[in-house]
Design a protein around this motif. Sequence first.
Motif, PDB file in Angstrom:
ATOM      1  N   ARG A  45       0.834  -1.202   0.000  1.00  0.00           N
ATOM      2  CA  ARG A  45       0.000   0.000   0.000  1.00  0.00           C
ATOM      3  C   ARG A  45       0.869   1.254   0.000  1.00  0.00           C
ATOM      4  O   ARG A  45       0.551   2.253  -0.658  1.00  0.00           O
ATOM      5  CB  ARG A  45      -0.941  -0.004   1.200  1.00  0.00           C
ATOM      6  N   LEU A  46       1.972   1.213   0.731  1.00  0.00           N
ATOM      7  CA  LEU A  46       2.871   2.366   0.778  1.00  0.00           C
ATOM      8  C   LEU A  46       3.408   2.691  -0.614  1.00  0.00           C
ATOM      9  O   LEU A  46       3.538   3.874  -0.974  1.00  0.00           O
ATOM     10  CB  LEU A  46       4.024   2.079   1.746  1.00  0.00           C
ATOM     11  N   GLU A  47       3.708   1.681  -1.394  1.00  0.00           N
ATOM     12  CA  GLU A  47       4.188   1.928  -2.756  1.00  0.00           C
ATOM     13  C   GLU A  47       3.130   2.637  -3.591  1.00  0.00           C
ATOM     14  O   GLU A  47       3.453   3.510  -4.408  1.00  0.00           O
ATOM     15  CB  GLU A  47       4.613   0.610  -3.411  1.00  0.00           C
ATOM     16  N   ARG A  48       1.876   2.270  -3.395  1.00  0.00           N
ATOM     17  CA  ARG A  48       0.800   2.955  -4.126  1.00  0.00           C
ATOM     18  C   ARG A  48       0.710   4.417  -3.709  1.00  0.00           C
ATOM     19  O   ARG A  48       0.485   5.294  -4.548  1.00  0.00           O
ATOM     20  CB  ARG A  48      -0.527   2.245  -3.902  1.00  0.00           C
ATOM     21  N   PHE A  49       0.873   4.671  -2.413  1.00  0.00           N
ATOM     22  CA  PHE A  49       0.873   6.056  -1.935  1.00  0.00           C
ATOM     23  C   PHE A  49       2.020   6.847  -2.566  1.00  0.00           C
ATOM     24  O   PHE A  49       1.859   7.996  -2.983  1.00  0.00           O
ATOM     25  CB  PHE A  49       1.017   6.090  -0.408  1.00  0.00           C
ATOM     26  N   ARG A  50       3.183   6.221  -2.645  1.00  0.00           N
ATOM     27  CA  ARG A  50       4.351   6.896  -3.210  1.00  0.00           C
ATOM     28  C   ARG A  50       4.170   7.194  -4.690  1.00  0.00           C
ATOM     29  O   ARG A  50       4.549   8.275  -5.180  1.00  0.00           O
ATOM     30  CB  ARG A  50       5.600   6.045  -2.989  1.00  0.00           C
ATOM     31  N   GLU A  51       3.599   6.249  -5.411  1.00  0.00           N
ATOM     32  CA  GLU A  51       3.358   6.461  -6.836  1.00  0.00           C
ATOM     33  C   GLU A  51       2.362   7.591  -7.057  1.00  0.00           C
ATOM     34  O   GLU A  51       2.539   8.432  -7.942  1.00  0.00           O
ATOM     35  CB  GLU A  51       2.831   5.167  -7.459  1.00  0.00           C
ATOM     36  N   ARG A  52       1.321   7.642  -6.252  1.00  0.00           N
ATOM     37  CA  ARG A  52       0.327   8.713  -6.377  1.00  0.00           C
ATOM     38  C   ARG A  52       0.944  10.075  -6.087  1.00  0.00           C
ATOM     39  O   ARG A  52       0.624  11.077  -6.718  1.00  0.00           O
ATOM     40  CB  ARG A  52      -0.831   8.441  -5.416  1.00  0.00           C
ATOM     41  N   ARG A  53       1.852  10.089  -5.145  1.00  0.00           N
ATOM     42  CA  ARG A  53       2.453  11.354  -4.735  1.00  0.00           C
ATOM     43  C   ARG A  53       3.314  11.964  -5.840  1.00  0.00           C
ATOM     44  O   ARG A  53       3.449  13.187  -5.951  1.00  0.00           O
ATOM     45  CB  ARG A  53       3.308  11.112  -3.490  1.00  0.00           C
ATOM     46  N   LYS A  54       3.915  11.122  -6.670  1.00  0.00           N
ATOM     47  CA  LYS A  54       4.798  11.632  -7.720  1.00  0.00           C
ATOM     48  C   LYS A  54       4.074  12.579  -8.661  1.00  0.00           C
ATOM     49  O   LYS A  54       4.655  13.549  -9.159  1.00  0.00           O
ATOM     50  CB  LYS A  54       5.380  10.465  -8.516  1.00  0.00           C
ATOM     51  N   ASP A  55       2.794  12.322  -8.915  1.00  0.00           N
ATOM     52  CA  ASP A  55       2.044  13.108  -9.883  1.00  0.00           C
ATOM     53  C   ASP A  55       1.283  14.273  -9.246  1.00  0.00           C
ATOM     54  O   ASP A  55       0.530  14.970  -9.931  1.00  0.00           O
ATOM     55  CB  ASP A  55       1.041  12.209 -10.613  1.00  0.00           C
TER      56      ASP A  55
END
Length: 969
Positions: free
Chosen positions: A365-375
């Motif tokens: 889930r943390l990886e999904r949060f990180r990916e969302r944050r990039k954009d």
Amino acid sequence: MAFVDEDLSIKERFSLLLLDPGEIYFEDFSVYFYPTGLKSISEEEATRRRCRGRLKICSKSIVFDPQDVSQPIMKFPLRSCIKIEEWSPPLLSKIGSKRDTLFIQTPQTIQMKAGNEIGPYNFKKGDSQYFFTLNFGTAEDVVHPANQLARAATLPMADQDAMIATIVYSRQKRVKFDTSRLESLYETIVVEMVGERITPLVVNPGRIMVTSTILYFQPFNNVEPVPVMKIKLSDIKRLVKRRFLLKHVGLEVFCDDSIRSNLFLVLSKPEERDELYAKVVEQPGVRLQESGQENMMLLWQNKVISNFDYLMYLNSQADRSINDITQYPVFPWILADYTSLELDLSDPLTFRDLSKPIGAINTKRLERFRERRKDMPEPKFLYGSHYSTPGYVLYYLVRVAPEEALCLQNGRFDQPDRLFKSAAETWNNVLSLPSDVKELIPEFYQPEMSDFLINRKGLKLGTCQDGSTVTNVVLPPWADDEADFCRKCRQALESDYVSHHLHHWIDLIFGYKQKGPESEAADNVFYYLTYEGAIDLDSISDPNEKASMQSQIMEFGQTPKQLFTKPHPTRFSAPNPVAAVGSTEQEATQRSNQSFIGKVETSPRPELPSSSSSSASAGPVQDQPEGAPCSWVNDSSVLPPHSIQDSGHLENSKPSLSQISPRSPWERITQLQPSFSYKLHKDSVCDLKLSSNNNTVFSVSKDTQLKMYSFEDQRQLRSVSLSNMALSSVIITPDDKNALIASWDNSIYVYSVDYGRVLEVIPAHDDAVSALCWQQGSSIFASASWDSTVKLWAGEGLNGGGQRIVADVLTELDHDSGVTCTELSQDGSLLLTGTKDGDVNLWNVEHQVALRHFQSHHGPVNVVIFSPDCQQMASAGQDSYIRVIDVNTGTEVFAKDGEHEVRCLCWRDHILFAGDGGGNLMVWDMAKAQLVASFNQHIGAVNCIQVSSDGSTVVTGGQDAKIIVWKSS
């Protein structure tokens, strides 16, 4: 916790929680409501069907609160009202002829508390017409302000707030502080300003005044339990500056050595808050007790205080308060195992990783949060939701704070599938759901507060999609019951593993990983508006933008004030250094808790069940994990503003003495006069009882004598020497033929009035029998002793009929110190006990379970009693305090510090009689919590009081060996 749990049967149902958040209640009117209207039926029929109540004018609605509690409270939103006008009656009509009838037409009516039950609001659609007749005043008194507010309700939010603010300012400017409420003519007014009192989800404006001796708060409306709140400056122990909506404008007042806050005030500007703080502190009578942060850290490191205590202290330092639901104390998830049959606290896998924020534990889930944050555009964040919000607090506490939940969620409970149903399910959600990163609240670690997991109110929370009904929270297999669940959570919190890792979580929430590069590295970044200093609301000129920002701050959480900018030190692994010096660790912990009391805030407990049968199933809840502060765990709950019966609304409260009808036996109670007195005893009178016809008094004394005296003949009927030691207490059977007498020689004597001799001597205890209590109609009586026990006895023949009294011990209730007093409830289901060390205990008689424990007094408790309706209990001790606590909620509703210690109490109807060490007989009107009369005829203490059932006779016994008979003049 600070939430109100009202007993709707004895208290006005209306509260500010029934209004929209931020809505202001102005005034109310006594009215008659015509439920069938006035156009379709005859006036006689309309008059017959009308019901009385209060019509309340608020900034966004009109609310009708009927006196008949079976009828729902009705709210008429002003934005949807079609007409609010004076009703013009037909010719020759008696109704409306005085221009006192109000007509409201609206397409929407909100009905609340239907059937006197807390539940979702009923939103009634369709054009409806309502008629009200004002009992005092004209319809124009309502029409003008209501229409003015209705016009404001149609405006955009910012304009609406501005117009309402103007109306509020105009009204508040006309309301001056009522100087007649000042305690003394010699007070000097130091400062006066306008502020707001904060309780969960409620902001109530009023005037704040500081004099040379007292801090006053006078609300602009009559919703508070007293017209003016008064706090003696000499009673203030702590004065804590607080944030409110991320602004430094709050001030919280603590007045005793517990965790209860007496008042949370908010000012309009930081400068005003600081001025109020300075003016209070500079007064000569103020002696604040403060504890430095460094000292507390050292105490925690040395294991002098528990992990729980230290977290509560940090929450307090970081402006988290139980009175402000937007900044409720936050606690960590500790356990990660909610499926095992046994909880293994020696296994590290049992615990959550405290070095990571809850949102970063699940790496996928943390990886999904990180990916969302990039954009994302700046300012970027990882978590769109917060770990502590008003919604999350009430998610956990909906079962004990349903009205707050309804207020927050527009009159509805959340969807059943989204409610707090299961501990395991909630843990799984915070590990997996994209918008769920909430932490816990202190109640999870307080066994005595486990009622938040139980649906004791029988709330209709709905049915899930799988067909299951939401009731109690489903516990893990390793928990025996709710109290055991919280107890094991507390044991986990105090475990070695958590002690060695808790500083990591402190770094995330209160410390150096909360902000800046360290928070980025720790994956601990939330939406920017949750942080202090992120935005200055006062600098926003656009009113719509400002209102939107303020709403977001309130709803989406606030990060605690940052306390540490460097890594927090770990807890020492070595044994407690204090304990190593000639004492056990437990003894050292107890000493530290006593010295630490009052320095840390913690949540008070929710209500206990009102019926003894339902509460017994929970079992004892007083077992503590090692290092827990016993004096807090058993402390009574917070003083919520609505927990005291609102005497300002006479329709819904017991009358004060000024409103008593001529037929009331208490009409002349303030005019008591000593009718006659006699002195038959040679030493202090310890106890007395009136005969069933109120013509004879039975008294016992330290002189070892039982005396009987006839009021009619004014002569002594009997004088009996029963023991070679003092007699402490006496019980008389309803037929006046037998008496039970307690003695300091450890025995109970059964004396026959008919035969004039002792029928039996019962060896009752291992030390002096200090008190006896019994309720007529019951076959059980209780005896208290200095041997630290209370015994319950089955007393055959107690209820008269000339039978011989046979007493058999049913059970023994153990205490930590000598028991000085005891009292049974009227139905015999509950028992109160008071001890030499100041404790007051509430017991379930049938199951012999301790329901509540209160550290109520400093020094011995002299007397404990129930109110006539058993809804409240009063105690008095050598510390000169009288304290009254609500039985259902455990909330202290009244406390009075007298000049002398109070020796005895007697409660009849709404009148509380008290005798003190100065020889005073005091009469309190408990409907208004006012001392209405005081008489002094005894030389020395008044030790006992009895009042006849009709209120015509009061009898007192004193240290001067005199018995005085008082009559109403």
